[in-house]
Design a protein around this motif. Structure first.
Motif, PDB file in Angstrom:
ATOM      1  N   VAL A  66       0.842  -1.199   0.000  1.00 45.11           N
ATOM      2  CA  VAL A  66       0.000   0.000   0.000  1.00 45.11           C
ATOM      3  C   VAL A  66       0.877   1.249   0.000  1.00 45.11           C
ATOM      4  N   SER A  67       1.885   1.274   0.852  1.00 44.83           N
ATOM      5  CA  SER A  67       2.792   2.417   0.929  1.00 44.83           C
ATOM      6  C   SER A  67       3.464   2.701  -0.415  1.00 44.83           C
ATOM      7  N   GLU A  68       3.966   1.653  -1.041  1.00 49.36           N
ATOM      8  CA  GLU A  68       4.653   1.834  -2.324  1.00 49.36           C
ATOM      9  C   GLU A  68       3.696   2.327  -3.398  1.00 49.36           C
ATOM     10  N   ARG A  69       2.484   1.817  -3.403  1.00 45.16           N
ATOM     11  CA  ARG A  69       1.502   2.267  -4.401  1.00 45.16           C
ATOM     12  C   ARG A  69       1.106   3.718  -4.152  1.00 45.16           C
ATOM     13  N   LEU A  70       0.924   4.095  -2.909  1.00 43.86           N
ATOM     14  CA  LEU A  70       0.581   5.484  -2.593  1.00 43.86           C
ATOM     15  C   LEU A  70       1.716   6.434  -2.990  1.00 43.86           C
ATOM     16  N   GLN A  71       2.956   6.000  -2.774  1.00 38.26           N
ATOM     17  CA  GLN A  71       4.096   6.831  -3.162  1.00 38.26           C
ATOM     18  C   GLN A  71       4.146   7.061  -4.665  1.00 38.26           C
ATOM     19  N   ARG A  72       3.656   6.090  -5.428  1.00 38.69           N
ATOM     20  CA  ARG A  72       3.627   6.224  -6.888  1.00 38.69           C
ATOM     21  C   ARG A  72       2.340   6.881  -7.376  1.00 38.69           C
ATOM     22  N   GLY A  73       1.430   7.209  -6.445  1.00 43.17           N
ATOM     23  CA  GLY A  73       0.174   7.824  -6.827  1.00 43.17           C
ATOM     24  C   GLY A  73      -0.826   6.847  -7.408  1.00 43.17           C
ATOM     25  N   VAL A  74      -0.680   5.568  -7.058  1.00 44.14           N
ATOM     26  CA  VAL A  74      -1.559   4.517  -7.562  1.00 44.14           C
ATOM     27  C   VAL A  74      -2.488   4.081  -6.431  1.00 44.14           C
ATOM     28  N   ARG A  75      -3.719   3.772  -6.783  1.00 43.43           N
ATOM     29  CA  ARG A  75      -4.693   3.321  -5.786  1.00 43.43           C
ATOM     30  C   ARG A  75      -4.211   2.032  -5.103  1.00 43.43           C
ATOM     31  N   PRO A  76      -4.335   1.951  -3.773  1.00 42.20           N
ATOM     32  CA  PRO A  76      -3.912   0.730  -3.055  1.00 42.20           C
ATOM     33  C   PRO A  76      -4.705  -0.503  -3.484  1.00 42.20           C
ATOM     34  N   LEU A  77      -4.087  -1.645  -3.294  1.00 39.60           N
ATOM     35  CA  LEU A  77      -4.693  -2.935  -3.614  1.00 39.60           C
ATOM     36  C   LEU A  77      -5.683  -3.340  -2.530  1.00 39.60           C
ATOM     37  N   SER A  78      -6.543  -4.281  -2.848  1.00 42.22           N
ATOM     38  CA  SER A  78      -7.396  -4.902  -1.835  1.00 42.22           C
ATOM     39  C   SER A  78      -7.230  -6.409  -1.966  1.00 42.22           C
ATOM     40  N   TRP A  79      -7.500  -7.122  -0.870  1.00 34.25           N
ATOM     41  CA  TRP A  79      -7.338  -8.569  -0.853  1.00 34.25           C
ATOM     42  C   TRP A  79      -8.634  -9.232  -0.449  1.00 34.25           C
ATOM     43  N   ALA A  80      -8.892 -10.382  -1.037  1.00 33.62           N
ATOM     44  CA  ALA A  80     -10.044 -11.183  -0.623  1.00 33.62           C
ATOM     45  C   ALA A  80      -9.759 -11.760   0.754  1.00 33.62           C
ATOM     46  N   ILE A  81     -10.771 -11.840   1.588  1.00 30.93           N
ATOM     47  CA  ILE A  81     -10.580 -12.323   2.960  1.00 30.93           C
ATOM     48  C   ILE A  81     -10.081 -13.761   2.980  1.00 30.93           C
ATOM     49  N   SER A  82     -10.551 -14.614   2.098  1.00 30.69           N
ATOM     50  CA  SER A  82     -10.148 -16.018   2.127  1.00 30.69           C
ATOM     51  C   SER A  82      -8.717 -16.219   1.632  1.00 30.69           C
ATOM     52  N   GLU A  83      -8.223 -15.306   0.813  1.00 32.67           N
ATOM     53  CA  GLU A  83      -6.873 -15.450   0.262  1.00 32.67           C
ATOM     54  C   GLU A  83      -5.791 -15.450   1.344  1.00 32.67           C
TER      55      GLU A  83
END
Length: 115
Positions: A66-83
């Motif tokens: 999330v930090s790296e994506r925010l630094q690049r100005g990209v929306r953070p990822l989300s994860w499925a709960i079961s994953e």
């Protein structure tokens, strides 16, 4: 509350020092655990110490992403709960050395990214 104090007025350096200190304590407390000690039950029902360590490393890696994506100005990822649950089970069966390396590496990379 200490959390309010750390976040109020933008005190990231104090928060970072607390994070570093807590991480060093964790790594120091776990460095000598054997494979059997890692597989011992924790105080969380159904979770071993290895589950806890794997969870901490896994979540540090997620915050890092999330930090790296925010630094690049990209929306953070989300994860499925079961994953994460499947990943956690597999990761909790690692050796003592692999668990310690996962904790150390994920913490180091996260702290570097947050700087």
């Amino acid at each position: 509350m200490i959390e309010d104090y750390l976040f109020d007025g933008g005190r990231p350096q104090e928060l970072r020092l607390q994070l570093v200190s807590s991480t060093q304590t964790l790594l120091g407390d776990t460095i000598g655990l054997s494979d059997d000690e890692w597989q011992a039950p924790s105080r969380l029902p159904g979770w071993t110490r290895a589950h806890l360590a794997s969870h901490l490393a896994q979540e540090a890696n997620r915050v890092l992403a999330v930090s790296e994506r925010l630094q690049r100005g990209v929306r953070p990822l989300s994860w499925a709960i079961s994953e994460p649950d499947r990943e956690l089970e597999a990761a909790s069966r690692r050796s003592a050395v692999a668990l310690q390396v996962a904790l150390d590496t994920s913490a180091s990379q996260l702290l570097t990214s947050l700087d």
